[in-house]
Design a protein around this motif. Structure first.
Motif, short mmCIF file in Angstrom:
data_model
loop_
_atom_site.label_atom_id
_atom_site.label_comp_id
_atom_site.label_asym_id
_atom_site.label_seq_id
_atom_site.Cartn_x
_atom_site.Cartn_y
_atom_site.Cartn_z
N TYR A 197 0.65 -1.02 -0.02
CA TYR A 197 -0.10 -0.03 -0.01
C TYR A 197 0.97 1.39 -0.40
CZ TYR A 197 -4.02 -3.02 1.60
OH TYR A 197 -4.85 -3.77 1.60
N ALA A 198 1.86 1.00 0.75
CA ALA A 198 2.65 2.37 0.87
C ALA A 198 3.50 2.64 -0.53
CB ALA A 198 3.72 2.09 2.01
N LEU A 199 3.88 1.68 -1.09
CA LEU A 199 4.65 1.78 -2.44
C LEU A 199 3.61 2.36 -3.37
CD1 LEU A 199 6.54 -1.56 -2.46
CD2 LEU A 199 7.62 0.74 -2.47
N LEU A 200 2.32 2.08 -3.34
CA LEU A 200 1.33 2.65 -4.34
C LEU A 200 1.23 4.06 -4.04
CD1 LEU A 200 -1.27 -0.30 -4.44
CD2 LEU A 200 0.11 0.49 -6.48
N ASN A 201 0.77 4.41 -2.75
CA ASN A 201 0.83 5.99 -2.37
C ASN A 201 2.11 6.63 -2.59
OD1 ASN A 201 -1.66 5.17 -1.39
ND2 ASN A 201 -1.15 4.81 0.89
N GLU B 196 2.65 8.06 6.49
CA GLU B 196 2.48 6.86 5.70
C GLU B 196 2.00 5.65 6.25
OE1 GLU B 196 5.13 9.03 6.44
OE2 GLU B 196 4.91 9.81 4.19
N SER B 197 2.27 5.36 7.27
CA SER B 197 1.65 4.27 8.08
C SER B 197 0.27 4.21 8.24
CB SER B 197 2.45 4.07 9.51
OG SER B 197 3.95 3.59 9.40
N THR B 198 -0.12 5.57 8.60
CA THR B 198 -1.65 5.84 8.85
C THR B 198 -2.46 5.42 7.49
OG1 THR B 198 -1.29 7.34 10.73
CG2 THR B 198 -3.36 7.39 9.70
N PHE B 199 -1.89 6.05 6.49
CA PHE B 199 -2.80 5.90 5.19
C PHE B 199 -2.75 4.61 4.67
CE2 PHE B 199 -1.95 10.91 5.07
CZ PHE B 199 -3.18 11.09 5.13
N ALA B 200 -1.45 3.90 4.78
CA ALA B 200 -1.44 2.47 4.51
C ALA B 200 -2.25 1.52 5.32
CB ALA B 200 0.13 1.94 4.64
N LEU B 201 -2.50 1.67 6.59
CA LEU B 201 -3.30 1.07 7.49
C LEU B 201 -4.68 1.27 7.16
CD1 LEU B 201 -1.43 1.42 10.83
CD2 LEU B 201 -1.72 -0.88 9.64
N ALA B 202 -5.11 2.56 6.63
CA ALA B 202 -6.34 3.01 6.56
C ALA B 202 -6.87 2.15 5.14
CB ALA B 202 -6.39 4.52 5.96
N ASN B 203 -5.97 1.94 4.21
CA ASN B 203 -6.19 1.31 2.98
C ASN B 203 -6.63 -0.19 3.40
OD1 ASN B 203 -5.74 3.03 1.07
ND2 ASN B 203 -3.49 2.58 0.60
N VAL B 204 -6.24 -0.81 4.34
CA VAL B 204 -6.78 -1.98 4.78
C VAL B 204 -8.22 -1.93 5.22
CG1 VAL B 204 -6.58 -3.80 6.57
CG2 VAL B 204 -4.80 -2.89 5.82
N MET B 205 -8.70 -0.91 5.85
CA MET B 205 -9.95 -0.46 6.30
C MET B 205 -10.88 -0.27 4.95
SD MET B 205 -9.54 -1.48 9.37
CE MET B 205 -11.01 -1.07 9.92
N GLY C 51 -3.11 6.28 -5.40
CA GLY C 51 -2.62 4.85 -4.91
C GLY C 51 -3.76 3.97 -4.06
N THR C 52 -4.60 4.81 -3.41
CA THR C 52 -5.71 4.34 -2.67
C THR C 52 -6.86 3.79 -3.73
OG1 THR C 52 -5.52 5.49 -0.81
CG2 THR C 52 -7.82 4.50 -1.08
N ASP C 53 -6.90 4.44 -4.88
CA ASP C 53 -7.71 3.95 -5.85
C ASP C 53 -7.16 2.54 -6.56
OD1 ASP C 53 -10.09 4.24 -7.57
OD2 ASP C 53 -8.59 4.48 -9.06
N LEU C 54 -6.14 2.46 -6.68
CA LEU C 54 -5.41 1.38 -7.40
C LEU C 54 -5.57 0.16 -6.51
CD1 LEU C 54 -2.38 2.76 -9.35
CD2 LEU C 54 -4.21 1.60 -10.32
N TYR D 97 -7.03 14.62 6.29
CA TYR D 97 -6.46 15.94 7.11
C TYR D 97 -5.58 15.34 7.86
CZ TYR D 97 -10.36 17.89 4.44
OH TYR D 97 -11.19 18.08 3.47
N TYR D 98 -5.17 14.13 8.10
CA TYR D 98 -4.28 13.67 9.46
C TYR D 98 -3.13 14.34 8.95
CZ TYR D 98 -1.91 10.53 12.47
OH TYR D 98 -1.03 9.96 13.41
N PRO D 99 -2.38 14.72 10.04
CA PRO D 99 -2.88 14.63 11.45
C PRO D 99 -3.00 16.12 11.87
CG PRO D 99 -0.27 15.07 11.25
CD PRO D 99 -0.92 14.94 9.86
N ASP D 100 -3.61 16.94 10.87
CA ASP D 100 -3.99 18.43 11.35
C ASP D 100 -5.42 18.58 11.83
OD1 ASP D 100 -1.56 19.06 9.95
OD2 ASP D 100 -2.54 18.98 8.03
#
Length: 235
Positions: free
Chosen positions: A42-46, A152-161, A54-57, A186-189
């Motif tokens: 996931y992180a590589l795609l993003n 990067e970790s947060t968005f990769a983990l979010a892709n799982v969900m 990346g999320t769409d793919l 908007y993370y982490p703002d």
């Protein structure tokens, strides 16, 4: 009406009373050791395409494979692909080419595919001899993923969900922070995005644990051992 005795739902182990939720405890789970090898794709795609594409793919990839009904489980982790047969791999490859995402995903994942010839996804995609740039790319991603609270970790983990949800295998409780998953962008703002990220980390602690993933150790062990082969003193 009979009153329920205090602690009646606890179990006695030796001299200790164990609360019921501890049956599901995953304190032995290590996000770095066991989680990162499963979500690095996931992180590589993003990284290659940006968060939106990346999320769409990743979503199209997972939903397309899920539609083939090869397994009941959603293909959200790399170990999912480790025990398929040749016919399964060919079916996946054909479907990905039909929807025109095969080449795009192949390009973004090339550092992983090239460096790890026994990666389960190499049964689907095409790899080449690895280069120094592949090593640099993987090292950079690993450094970013080590921080579980990083973007990067947060968005990769979010892709799982997100993938679980798109495949209709995730049921979110009403008023849960995860119900507003798109706000994570908007993370982490914002405080809202931080709440969502916290819910994601808690959920994926279970989804990425060895208890939830078959053949977990095969891929995880290979991933780290292969890294030591390439750069014994650094990876």
């Amino acid at each position: 009406m009979t009153k329920k005795k205090i602690l009646s739902d606890h179990k006695k182990r030796g001299k200790k009373l164990v609360p019921p939720l501890s049956e599901f405890a995953i304190s032995d789970f290590s996000y770095v050791t066991e989680g990162i090898p499963q979500i690095i794709w996931y992180a590589l795609l993003n990284k290659y395409y940006g968060l939106r594409q990346g999320t769409d793919l990743a979503s199209k990839f997972g939903q397309t494979i899920d539609s083939l009904s090869i397994k009941k489980e959603v293909p959200y982790h790399l170990s999912w692909f480790s025990d398929l047969n040749a016919k399964n791999y060919e079916s996946i490859k054909k479907k990905l080419k039909d929807i025109k995402v095969f080449d795009k995903i192949n390009i973004a994942l090339s550092p992983l595919l090239n460096l790890y010839p026994n990666c389960p996804l190499n049964n689907i995609f095409i790899s080449e001899e690895y280069s120094e740039s592949n090593i640099s790319d993987i090292k950079e991603i690993l450094i970013l993923l080590y921080d579980k609270r990083g973007k990067e970790s947060t968005f990769a983990l979010a892709n799982v969900m997100y993938l679980m949800g798109m495949c209709k295998k995730l049921h979110i409780v009403k008023n849960s922070a995860l119900a507003d998953l798109p706000e994570l962008v908007y993370y982490p703002d914002t405080e809202k995005s931080k709440m969502i990220a916290s819910g994601i980390r808690a959920s994926t602690n279970f989804l990425l644990s060895p208890r939830a993933i078959e053949n977990n150790q095969d891929w995880v062990s290979y991933f780290w051992n292969r890294g030591l082969e390439i750069e014994p003193n650094e990876i």
